[in-house]
Write a protein that holds these residues in place. Structure first.
Motif, PDB file in Angstrom:
ATOM      1  N   PHE A 221       0.190  -4.548   1.551  1.00  0.00           N
ATOM      2  CA  PHE A 221       0.118  -3.577   3.104  1.00  0.00           C
ATOM      3  C   PHE A 221       0.835  -2.641   1.814  1.00  0.00           C
ATOM      4  O   PHE A 221       1.355  -2.724   1.088  1.00  0.00           O
ATOM      5  CB  PHE A 221       1.123  -4.123   3.538  1.00  0.00           C
ATOM      6  CG  PHE A 221       2.815  -4.109   3.555  1.00  0.00           C
ATOM      7  CD1 PHE A 221       3.677  -3.783   3.362  1.00  0.00           C
ATOM      8  CD2 PHE A 221       2.629  -5.845   3.526  1.00  0.00           C
ATOM      9  CE1 PHE A 221       4.583  -4.287   2.680  1.00  0.00           C
ATOM     10  CE2 PHE A 221       3.521  -6.770   3.084  1.00  0.00           C
ATOM     11  CZ  PHE A 221       4.962  -5.833   2.505  1.00  0.00           C
ATOM     12  N   HIS A 233      10.553   1.268   6.443  1.00  0.00           N
ATOM     13  CA  HIS A 233       9.184   1.033   5.487  1.00  0.00           C
ATOM     14  C   HIS A 233       8.949   2.768   5.286  1.00  0.00           C
ATOM     15  O   HIS A 233       8.222   2.988   5.129  1.00  0.00           O
ATOM     16  CB  HIS A 233       7.956   0.650   7.062  1.00  0.00           C
ATOM     17  CG  HIS A 233       8.190  -0.466   7.164  1.00  0.00           C
ATOM     18  ND1 HIS A 233       6.686  -1.044   8.479  1.00  0.00           N
ATOM     19  CD2 HIS A 233       9.205  -1.851   6.962  1.00  0.00           C
ATOM     20  CE1 HIS A 233       7.289  -2.327   8.471  1.00  0.00           C
ATOM     21  NE2 HIS A 233       8.431  -2.627   7.347  1.00  0.00           N
ATOM     22  N   ASP A 250      10.365  -4.305  -0.914  1.00  0.00           N
ATOM     23  CA  ASP A 250       9.300  -5.047   0.312  1.00  0.00           C
ATOM     24  C   ASP A 250       7.876  -4.955   0.086  1.00  0.00           C
ATOM     25  O   ASP A 250       7.130  -3.702  -0.434  1.00  0.00           O
ATOM     26  CB  ASP A 250       9.578  -4.356   1.889  1.00  0.00           C
ATOM     27  CG  ASP A 250       8.883  -5.316   3.138  1.00  0.00           C
ATOM     28  OD1 ASP A 250       8.004  -6.030   2.521  1.00  0.00           O
ATOM     29  OD2 ASP A 250       9.141  -5.010   3.889  1.00  0.00           O
ATOM     30  N   ASP A 262       4.100 -11.645   1.774  1.00  0.00           N
ATOM     31  CA  ASP A 262       5.196 -10.647   2.007  1.00  0.00           C
ATOM     32  C   ASP A 262       6.981 -10.572   1.898  1.00  0.00           C
ATOM     33  O   ASP A 262       7.356 -11.867   2.294  1.00  0.00           O
ATOM     34  CB  ASP A 262       5.226 -10.328   3.969  1.00  0.00           C
ATOM     35  CG  ASP A 262       6.203  -8.858   4.844  1.00  0.00           C
ATOM     36  OD1 ASP A 262       6.773  -7.966   3.528  1.00  0.00           O
ATOM     37  OD2 ASP A 262       5.900  -8.720   5.899  1.00  0.00           O
ATOM     38  N   HIS A 345       7.890 -11.726  11.583  1.00  0.00           N
ATOM     39  CA  HIS A 345       7.245 -12.051  12.543  1.00  0.00           C
ATOM     40  C   HIS A 345       5.868 -13.189  12.018  1.00  0.00           C
ATOM     41  O   HIS A 345       6.131 -13.670  10.977  1.00  0.00           O
ATOM     42  CB  HIS A 345       6.518 -10.227  12.663  1.00  0.00           C
ATOM     43  CG  HIS A 345       6.185 -10.235  10.446  1.00  0.00           C
ATOM     44  ND1 HIS A 345       6.140 -10.522   9.764  1.00  0.00           N
ATOM     45  CD2 HIS A 345       7.480  -9.377  10.082  1.00  0.00           C
ATOM     46  CE1 HIS A 345       5.470 -10.372   8.921  1.00  0.00           C
ATOM     47  NE2 HIS A 345       6.156  -9.120   8.353  1.00  0.00           N
ATOM     48  N   HIS A 352       1.323  -8.434   9.304  1.00  0.00           N
ATOM     49  CA  HIS A 352       1.637  -8.084  11.069  1.00  0.00           C
ATOM     50  C   HIS A 352       0.832  -9.285  11.716  1.00  0.00           C
ATOM     51  O   HIS A 352      -0.409  -8.747  12.011  1.00  0.00           O
ATOM     52  CB  HIS A 352       2.327  -7.804  11.564  1.00  0.00           C
ATOM     53  CG  HIS A 352       3.499  -7.143  11.186  1.00  0.00           C
ATOM     54  ND1 HIS A 352       3.495  -5.556  11.677  1.00  0.00           N
ATOM     55  CD2 HIS A 352       4.330  -7.232  10.081  1.00  0.00           C
ATOM     56  CE1 HIS A 352       4.584  -5.057  11.170  1.00  0.00           C
ATOM     57  NE2 HIS A 352       4.988  -6.133  10.026  1.00  0.00           N
TER      58      HIS A 352
HETATM   59  N1  GLY Z   1       6.618  -6.441   5.185  1.00  0.00           N
HETATM   60  C1  GLY Z   1       6.708  -5.294   6.016  1.00  0.00           C
HETATM   61  C2  GLY Z   1       7.334  -5.300   7.916  1.00  0.00           C
HETATM   62  O1  GLY Z   1       7.224  -6.362   7.478  1.00  0.00           O
HETATM   63  O2  GLY Z   1       6.957  -5.069   8.615  1.00  0.00           O
END
Ligand code: GLY
Ligand code: MN
Length: 463
Positions: A221, A233, A250, A262, A345, A352
């Protein structure tokens, strides 16, 4: 690497989960996405569910699973000599289909009639929600429906079956996840080693993305790397590293096989956390570590989320930013001023995982419903965990001036929040600490090699 026979095994399991449905499962590969003209395209990204059942293949190919027979088919056309002149020799669709144990390959021009005859014979065509407009249009044409009808008639049976399969990672998937987590760790360590006063955020983001491309298939991402870490974000990297600021990073990578990592770390620019930063950092770290300790099969992830929020509340009470009873503050949503997102998540072939299929199908069920309280409502996964679930653990504390102002003006939770003291934190930024875990028989395991996390570990690598 995912073995060829895993793909046929997955299709067989899908067939058995959908044995009462009948009809055709039609999975479209993603098309190429042009940047500024048709032949100048973004990095190709295959659709995750297509890839799960039919391997990477390529754009323009359609996978079909006939639920009423044992037939798995691929519809697609080989490249022509005009393509090969520019791209070099390419595997045929049959070669690609071999890699996922499909031996029935048909030209794309046969698909329309095949699907229409299925519809005409009263059999159902099952397809997943489309998140790209070209896919939406293709399904509309194929099924003879309008765009809105296509959206309404997605197959809930197929969604539920795909979620059931993809949520439990097999041993070979865990191997892939571990490898790509190691790349995520390397991305972070590369940033940590170059995190120096005066450096630009953009340079660091570029270094990290380079690592993701050198050791994987790029980022999972867009990189979040900002001294304005209070924006959850933050998509911008336009700052210059300034002594005393916190840099929230992140990011993760994606593997050739399609699996994602992630991680989040928060770094003190200049190399040392101030006392004020350290106090907040230790609260977030405790929430991260205690959540990892709690993770095990059969625990409601929503409860782990609430427990993390309680640790946040207790910590903020101890530094004088909150008052009252921590449990009550969490239940009512007072902690959401500081942590307006969920603990974590599902993670897998999407960062995700399967969000395109509908978050509630992935993260909630009849036993556990989504909270309607601001902050807790953002928890993407709340249901009971199972062995093989892969989840992120990412508590955070943020000081969002715009949100603080609204709450102050509304006098919201003024018995729980010490707004007077909060004034001293308006330019603090945000802290998040995120790891990736797999639920095991006895608890959980943090994926990938260890990534610096304690105050001392982070400070030592920054030097
Ligand atoms: N690291 C991006 C998220 O968890 O949405
Ligand atoms: Mn995450």
């Amino acid at each position: 690497m995912i073995n060829s026979n895993s793909f046929s095994h997955r299709r067989m399991r899908l067939r058995s989960l959908m044995k009462d449905c009948g009809g055709l499962v039609v999975l479209l590969s993603n098309g190429e996405a042009p940047m500024n003209y048709l032949s100048n395209v973004y990095r190709y990204r295959q659709d995750s569910s297509f890839k799960y059942f039919f391997s990477q293949m390529r754009d323009g190919v359609v996978g079909v699973i006939d639920l009423d027979s044992d037939a798995d088919m691929v519809f697609g056309d080989d490249f022509t000599i005009d393509d090969i002149i520019w791209m070099g020799n390419q595997p045929t669709v049959s070669d690609l289909a071999n890699d996922c144990e499909v031996n029935k390959v048909n030209p794309l021009s046969d698909l329309d009639n095949f699907v229409k005859s299925t519809v005409n014979s009263g059999r159902k065509v099952h397809y997943l929600p489309a998140y790209r407009s070209d896919t939406l249009i293709k399904i509309a044409k194929l099924t003879g429906q309008g765009i809105e009808e296509v959206k309404q008639n997605v197959s809930e049976y197929l969604i539920r079956a795909v979620v059931e399969l993809r949520l439990i990672k097999s041993d070979e998937e865990i191997v892939e996840l571990d490898k790509i987590c190691n790349t995520g760790v390397l991305m972070h360590q590369t940033v940590m080693k170059s995190c120096k006063i005066g450096q630009t955020e953009q340079y660091l983001a570029g270094l990290a993305e380079g690592v993701s491309l050198s050791f994987g298939n790029g980022i999972s991402f867009p990189v979040i790397l900002s001294q304005n870490g209070q924006t959850l974000h933050n998509p911008f990297h336009n700052g210059i590293l300034t002594d005393g600021k916190l840099l929230l990073v992140d990011m993760g990578a994606e593997s050739e096989s399609g699996y994602c990592s992630d991680y989040t770390r928060t770094l003190p620019v200049g190399g040392k956390f101030s006392q004020k930063q350290k106090e907040i950092y230790e609260i977030v770290l405790k929430a991260n570590l205690e959540s990892i300790k709690l993770a095990k099969p059969g625990i409601k992830w929503q409860d782990v989320h609430f427990n993390a929020c309680k640790i946040v509340a207790e910590g903020l009470i101890s530094v004088g930013l909150m008052n009252g009873n921590a449990e009550e503050a969490v239940e009512l949503g007072a902690t959401s001023l500081f942590m307006p997102h969920g603990l974590g998540h599902a993670l897998g072939m999407d960062v995700h995982d399967m969000e395109s299929l509908g978050e509630n199908f992935v993260g909630y069920d009849r036993q556990v419903g989504r909270s309607t309280v601001f902050g807790h409502a953002s928890l993407r996964f709340g249901k009971e965990t199972k062995v093989g679930n892969v989840l992120t653990v990412e508590p955070g504390i943020y000081f969002i001036p715009q949100l603080i102002d609204i709450w102050v003006n509304e006098g919201k939770f003024k018995d729980f929040i010490n707004y007077h003291k909060l004034e001293q934190y308006r330019d603090f930024g945000g802290i998040r600490i995120e790891d990736d875990i797999v639920i095991t028989d006895n608890g959980c395991r943090v994926l990938g090699k260890p990534l610096e996390k304690t105050v001392d570990e982070v400070q030592n690598i920054l030097i």
